[in-house]
Design an enzyme around this catalytic site. Structure first.
Site, PDB file in Angstrom:
ATOM      1  N   ASP A 258      -2.836   2.850   4.848  1.00  0.00           N
ATOM      2  CA  ASP A 258      -3.391   2.347   3.591  1.00  0.00           C
ATOM      3  C   ASP A 258      -2.861   3.227   2.455  1.00  0.00           C
ATOM      4  OD1 ASP A 258      -5.554   1.487   1.514  1.00  0.00           O
ATOM      5  OD2 ASP A 258      -5.948   0.198   3.239  1.00  0.00           O
TER       6      ASP A 258
ATOM      7  N   ASN B 165       0.832  -1.200   0.000  1.00  0.00           N
ATOM      8  CA  ASN B 165       0.000   0.000   0.000  1.00  0.00           C
ATOM      9  C   ASN B 165       0.871   1.257   0.000  1.00  0.00           C
ATOM     10  OD1 ASN B 165      -2.915   0.242  -0.023  1.00  0.00           O
ATOM     11  ND2 ASN B 165      -2.937  -1.233   1.670  1.00  0.00           N
TER      12      ASN B 165
END
Length: 285
Positions: free
Chosen positions: A198, A148
């Site tokens: 993320d 990510n």
């Protein structure tokens, strides 16, 4: 106080990968599990929908008005006009426990895409890959659980990459000519309370904006890793921020659906205005 607005009238299961298209003045984003690609005109609210044949982890802009698309079945080029997919390469054809996840076109014109172990608990079977316009594929980072957080500094000399389940955000010296990475160091290691890292975006001051998927927060780190700001969001599980708009000062954020107590929050797309200016992402090829 930051004021957020909801940008779409439909729910997302796992919203991800917002990408601002400066030429068309539209925002592209995906619903990984629908699976589908969406295109939004933020001014009129018009949305176009494109169904995909397999889970779609991420997208990027490509030359000729096309998109580069990371599907469970590999990396493809997609033409929104004809709605045709053209297979390019599959980085992990034999690793069926993985799927492709966060991806972004780098300043070198290549598509950088990572995979993730698609079961819980996550195992370090995933990796980060560099896809060249001719279909070449190089594994550049190994031992990843959930790739990510890809982003590059304004001068293209630093690449950021996160493993959401390590969890850490790493910075690498980046050679734009060769794509080589060196001098890896930890930028930050946010916990679940601050928000596991993320997707991410970078502004023109070099600050790294990370979606805290476990905390409902957007965390802004300086280039040295100092936490400058932690913004509470109206969604409990943000997945990725993206700068857009004509002046690159609008922050778009995707989210996934999440149960909190007795309430189910559907995934969605929200936006707010910022004082920061975003760094435009690259174009494949």
């Amino acid at each position: 106080m930051v004021e957020f607005r909801q940008c779409i009238s439909f729910d997302l299961i796992l919203g991800e990968s917002p990408v601002w298209d400066m030429r068309r003045q539209r925002l592209w984003f995906v619903d990984i599990l629908a699976p589908s690609i969406h295109s939004l005109d933020p001014v009129t609210g018009d949305v176009q929908h494109f169904k995909m044949p397999a889970a779609v982890g991420s997208i990027g802009l490509a030359k000729g008005g096309r998109l580069i698309v990371a599907l469970r079945t590999g990396v493809h080029l997609f033409d929104p006009k004809s709605e045709k997919l053209e297979f390019l390469v599959h980085p992990e054809p034999d690793l069926h426990m993985n799927r492709l996840n966060d991806g972004k076109v780098g300043p070198d014109g290549c598509f950088w895409v990572g995979s993730m172990h698609d079961a819980i608990p996550r195992q370090p079977t995933a990796a980060l890959y560099r896809i060249t316009p001719d279909g070449g594929c190089t594994r550049v980072v190994e031992g990843v659980r959930a790739s990510n957080g890809l982003a590059w500094s304004p001068d293209s000399k630093v690449m950021y990459h996160a493993d959401s389940r390590a969890p850490d955000i790493r910075a690498y010296d980046f050679d734009i000519r060769t794509g080589n990475l060196s001098n890896v160091r930890t930028l930050a290691a946010p916990d679940e309370a601050l928000g596991l890292p993320d997707g991410a975006a970078v502004d023109t001051d070099g600050n790294y904006w990370s979606a805290g998927i476990t905390s409902g927060r957007l965390n802004k780190f300086s280039p040295s890793g100092e936490l400058l700001e932690s913004i509470e969001l109206p969604v409990p599980a943000p997945t990725m921020p993206c700068f857009g708009g004509p002046d690159m000062k609008t922050m778009f954020i995707t989210s996934l659906d999440k149960q909190v107590g007795d309430r189910m929050y559907p995934g969605t797309l929200i936006a707010c205005e910022t004082n920061a200016v975003g760094v435009p992402v690259g174009e494949f090829g």
